[in-house]
Structure formats: structure tokens, C-alpha cells
Write a protein that holds these residues in place. Structure first.
Motif, short mmCIF file in Angstrom:
data_model
loop_
_atom_site.label_atom_id
_atom_site.label_comp_id
_atom_site.label_asym_id
_atom_site.label_seq_id
_atom_site.Cartn_x
_atom_site.Cartn_y
_atom_site.Cartn_z
N TYR A 29 2.23 1.44 -6.74
CA TYR A 29 1.23 0.40 -7.03
C TYR A 29 1.03 0.25 -8.54
O TYR A 29 1.04 -0.86 -9.08
N LEU A 33 2.18 -2.93 -11.16
CA LEU A 33 1.32 -3.67 -12.09
C LEU A 33 2.04 -3.85 -13.43
O LEU A 33 2.04 -4.93 -14.03
N ARG A 137 1.24 -7.09 -4.07
CA ARG A 137 -0.06 -6.52 -4.43
C ARG A 137 -0.90 -6.30 -3.16
O ARG A 137 -1.50 -5.24 -2.96
#
Ligand code: HEM
Length: 159
Positions: A29, A33, A137
Motif C-alpha cells: 500500500y 502511493l 487504492r
């Protein structure tokens, strides 16, 4: 080996698998980003990030196998006593959603992302890019949320 020693052994495996799988997911995760910060402008840098973090998928898979192995071991130790309890059925339901999320959201979006990265000649399609970014996401946030839910259900063992 007696049931008495099978239970803690299963729990050790269970927790080790959880650490590896959820750790890989969280790292994925965070690197995701970073990836989207540079993807529209610097494809080479984005590619480097994707290649460097590729082992996380494999680690997550191994973690998943260890979780299930530990779970089965514990279940054997208690002679399937948890099988008919509500918390366990709910947990298996959440586990199913977790797997469906991987197949329905992550796989196609990941494939689209790799196509964007490796097709160096194609012009940048900003619409497709932001749709893929939103899907990935959402996948990560849903997955982390589902894991948290499994932790709560397993710790409190609601019945
Ligand atoms: C993503 C998958 C899973 C996660 C994140 C997870 C997480 C957990 C957690 C946090 C506990 C609490 C540990 C404790 O009470 O000390 C637990 C307990 C347990 N889990 Fe899982 N689990 C998962 C999958 C499974 C599967 C597939 C099985 C069985 C095949 C299973 C069987 C058990 C059993 C039997 C316990 C009770 C241990 C006890 O209290 O004696 N789990 N799990």
C-alpha cells in the motif's frame, strides 16, 4: 504430538503468517502511493518501484499459506470445536470476501497497470490511469479493513 502442543504450534504459525501477509500488504500500500506520485511523469522510476516490490506479492502468498496451515493445525488440536461457532463462520465469510477482492479488483487493475508501465510507446491516458489508481487504492484499503475485521472477530470470538 499431543493436541496440547499442537495448539500453541498452530498459533505460532498463524501469527507468523499474519505478520508476513499483512506486513506485505501494508508495504504494498505504501509503495503504491509512491508509485502513483511518479507514474505520469517518470515511467522508468515507476518501473523500478514495481520491480523492486514484486517479491511482496510472493511473500504475501507464502504468508497466506502459513496462516491456513496454522489455522488447520489449531482446528485439529481442538477437534474442530470452533467449526460450528458463529465467530468462525463469520471469519470464513470475511476470508472469502478477501479472496474475491483479490480476484475481482486487484488482478485486472494490476494487469492494466503493468500494461501502462511496459507499453513505453503508448501515449499516457490520464483517465485510464486515474481509474486504475482508484481501483488499486480501494483494493488495498478494503483488504486492510477486512484483515482488521478478522482480527476483531477472532480476538473477541463473538457467539
Ligand atoms: C486471513 C486469514 C486469517 C487471519 C488474519 C486470522 C487471524 C486470527 C487471529 C488474530 C486469531 C486470534 C489468535 C488468538 O486467539 O490468540 C485467530 C485465531 C484462530 N484462527 Fe485464524 N485467521 C485467519 C484464517 C484462519 C483459517 C483459514 C483458519 C482455519 C482453517 C483459522 C483458524 C483459527 C483458529 C482455530 C483460531 C482459534 C485459536 C484459539 O483461540 O485457540 N484462521 N485467527
Amino acid at each position: 504430538m499431543t493436541s496440547f502442543s499442537l495448539l500453541p504450534l498452530g498459533l505460532v504459525l498463524h501469527i507468523s503468517g499474519i505478520v508476513v501477509m499483512v506486513g506485505s500488504l501494508f508495504a504494498g500500500y505504501l509503495t503504491n502511493l509512491q508509485l502513483w506520485k511518479c507514474l505520469p511523469y517518470d515511467r522508468d522510476r515507476a518501473l523500478t518501484i514495481v520491480r523492486a516490490t514484486a517479491p511482496l506479492r510472493m511473500a504475501g502468498g507464502v504468508g497466506g499459506i502459513v496462516i491456513v496451515a496454522g489455522g488447520i493445525l489449531m482446528m485439529t488440536a481442538v477437534h474442530g470445536a470452533f467449526m460450528h461457532q458463529v465467530w468462525f463462520k463469520v471469519k470464513m465469510g470475511i476470508l472469502a470476501v478477501l479472496i474475491v477482492n483479490m480476484i475481482v479488483l486487484e488482478r485486472p487493475a494490476g494487469r492494466r497497470l503493468r500494461r501502462m508501465l511496459y507499453d513505453g510507446q503508448a501515449p499516457v491516458d490520464h483517465m485510464a490511469m486515474s481509474a486504475t489508481r482508484a481501483r488499486i487504492r480501494f483494493f488495498y484499503l478494503l483488504q486492510l479493513g477486512l484483515f482488521l475485521l478478522i482480527f476483531v472477530v477472532s480476538a473477541y470470538k463473538f457467539n
